[in-house]
Design a protein around this motif. Sequence first.
Motif, mmCIF file in Angstrom:
data_model
loop_
_atom_site.group_PDB
_atom_site.id
_atom_site.type_symbol
_atom_site.label_atom_id
_atom_site.label_comp_id
_atom_site.label_asym_id
_atom_site.label_seq_id
_atom_site.Cartn_x
_atom_site.Cartn_y
_atom_site.Cartn_z
ATOM 1 N N LEU A 183 51.917 45.846 32.491
ATOM 2 C CA LEU A 183 50.785 44.931 32.490
ATOM 3 C C LEU A 183 51.207 43.535 32.038
ATOM 4 N N LEU A 184 52.003 43.462 30.987
ATOM 5 C CA LEU A 184 52.461 42.164 30.508
ATOM 6 C C LEU A 184 53.291 41.451 31.580
ATOM 7 N N ALA A 185 54.137 42.194 32.272
ATOM 8 C CA ALA A 185 54.950 41.586 33.320
ATOM 9 C C ALA A 185 54.077 41.065 34.451
ATOM 10 N N HIS A 186 53.064 41.817 34.827
ATOM 11 C CA HIS A 186 52.160 41.397 35.895
ATOM 12 C C HIS A 186 51.397 40.143 35.501
ATOM 13 N N LEU A 187 50.884 40.122 34.280
ATOM 14 C CA LEU A 187 50.096 38.981 33.830
ATOM 15 C C LEU A 187 50.968 37.725 33.680
ATOM 16 N N SER A 188 52.229 37.912 33.333
ATOM 17 C CA SER A 188 53.088 36.772 33.036
ATOM 18 C C SER A 188 53.391 35.905 34.245
ATOM 19 N N GLY A 200 27.482 58.441 43.863
ATOM 20 C CA GLY A 200 28.218 58.234 45.100
ATOM 21 C C GLY A 200 28.746 56.819 45.226
ATOM 22 N N ARG A 201 29.206 56.514 46.415
ATOM 23 C CA ARG A 201 29.828 55.220 46.672
ATOM 24 C C ARG A 201 28.775 54.136 46.876
ATOM 25 N N ALA A 202 29.219 52.914 46.672
ATOM 26 C CA ALA A 202 28.331 51.788 46.969
ATOM 27 C C ALA A 202 28.081 51.723 48.469
ATOM 28 N N GLY A 203 26.928 51.182 48.839
ATOM 29 C CA GLY A 203 26.622 51.057 50.254
ATOM 30 C C GLY A 203 27.503 50.024 50.927
ATOM 31 N N GLY A 204 27.759 50.234 52.192
ATOM 32 C CA GLY A 204 28.550 49.270 52.941
ATOM 33 C C GLY A 204 30.039 49.531 52.842
ATOM 34 N N ARG A 205 30.762 48.698 53.536
ATOM 35 C CA ARG A 205 32.211 48.854 53.640
ATOM 36 C C ARG A 205 32.890 47.893 52.681
ATOM 37 N N ILE A 206 33.822 48.386 51.907
ATOM 38 C CA ILE A 206 34.537 47.532 50.973
ATOM 39 C C ILE A 206 35.571 46.702 51.727
ATOM 40 N N ASP A 207 35.685 45.441 51.345
ATOM 41 C CA ASP A 207 36.630 44.536 51.993
ATOM 42 C C ASP A 207 38.032 44.687 51.410
ATOM 43 N N LYS A 208 38.962 44.041 52.065
ATOM 44 C CA LYS A 208 40.297 43.927 51.506
ATOM 45 C C LYS A 208 40.253 43.004 50.288
ATOM 46 N N VAL A 209 41.231 43.175 49.424
ATOM 47 C CA VAL A 209 41.272 42.430 48.169
ATOM 48 C C VAL A 209 42.252 41.273 48.304
ATOM 49 N N SER A 210 41.796 40.085 47.934
ATOM 50 C CA SER A 210 42.622 38.892 48.093
ATOM 51 C C SER A 210 43.257 38.412 46.799
ATOM 52 N N VAL A 211 42.833 38.955 45.654
ATOM 53 C CA VAL A 211 43.388 38.484 44.382
ATOM 54 C C VAL A 211 44.751 39.136 44.142
ATOM 55 N N PRO A 212 45.623 38.502 43.364
ATOM 56 C CA PRO A 212 46.901 39.134 43.024
ATOM 57 C C PRO A 212 46.666 40.498 42.375
ATOM 58 N N THR A 213 47.343 41.520 42.888
ATOM 59 C CA THR A 213 47.031 42.895 42.500
ATOM 60 C C THR A 213 48.299 43.686 42.196
ATOM 61 N N MET A 214 48.252 44.446 41.108
ATOM 62 C CA MET A 214 49.259 45.470 40.838
ATOM 63 C C MET A 214 48.555 46.821 40.865
#
Length: 276
Positions: free
Chosen positions: A269-274, A205-219
Motif C-alpha cells: 500500500l505504501l509503495a502504491h501511494l508513494s 444484491g448488486r447495484a442496478g445498472g452496469r458498472i463502468d471501467k475504472v479510470s483512477v490509478p488502481t492496485m
Amino acid sequence: MVDHLNIPTPAGTFDAIAAGPETGRPVLLLHGFPQAASVWEHQVDVLGGQGYRAVAPDQRGYSPGVRPDGVANYGMGELVDDVLAIADELAWPVFDLVGHDWGAAVGWWTAADHPDRLRSLTAVSTPHPAALSAAIRTDEDQHARSAYMSEWRNSNTEQRMLDNDGEALRRIFDWKVLPSRVDEYVRRLSEPGAMTAALNWYRAGRAGGRIDKVSVPTMYVWSTEDAAFGSAAAFDTENWVTGPYHFQMVEDVSHWIPDEASELMTSLLLAHLSVR
C-alpha cells in the motif's frame, strides 16, 4: 498511535479508527465481511506514522449508529453514499480509497461512479465486479466458489453462524487469523441486529445498472489461496481499468490478506501511494 473517532453523517454515526496528522494526505480504508475496521489497524498505524491521515470506519450495519432495519438499506448505492458522506464530514474533497472483500466491492463502485473524488484505489481480494460477474457465468471454478453468496441469503444464516459461540463464523477464517481478532469479530457480530445487518449486504444484491471501467490509478491485490475468488476474475480485472494499473499476486496467502499478511499488505500500500 491509533485513535477512535465518531463520524456523524446523514445516515447516522460511524465508529472508526484513525491515525496521522489532520493535515496529512487522506486515506480511507474499508473492511469486509465478517470483519471490522480493526482489520486495518496495522495499516492505519503505519500510514499515520508516515504522515498520512488514515481512517478506517466500521461500515453500515457494523457501526451500531448506522444499523437500519430492512434489506433495501444495504444496497450498493447506500454503501457508496456512506463513503462519500464520511469523506465529506472529514472535509476530504479527494482521497485515496482502500478496500478488502466487500470493502473492495464498494471501492470499485465508488471509483467507477465518482472518479473525481479518488486519488487512487487499492482493491484487495475482490476483483472488479464486472470481471467477477463474467467469471461466475462462464468459469465453473468461480461459479462453485461463489455458491456461498446465495446460501448466506437464507433466513436461518444468522443463527447458524452464531450458534455454539460462533463456531460456523469462526470456521470462515480457516484458522488464518489470530484467535483474539476472530474473538473480536464474533463478539461484535453477536450484538443485537449486527449479523442480520452484515448479511443484508448479500441479500441486497448488486447495484442496478452496469458498472463502468475504472479510470483512477488502481492496485489490485489477489492471493493464490483465496477460496472465494479464483484466477479467472483476478486476471480479467485489468480489462476493467483504463487508468494506471498494478496487479499484485501474493503467493500462499488466503483470502484474509490484511490479517494474514499485514506487513506485506502495508508495504504494498505504501509503495502504491508513494507514486500517486
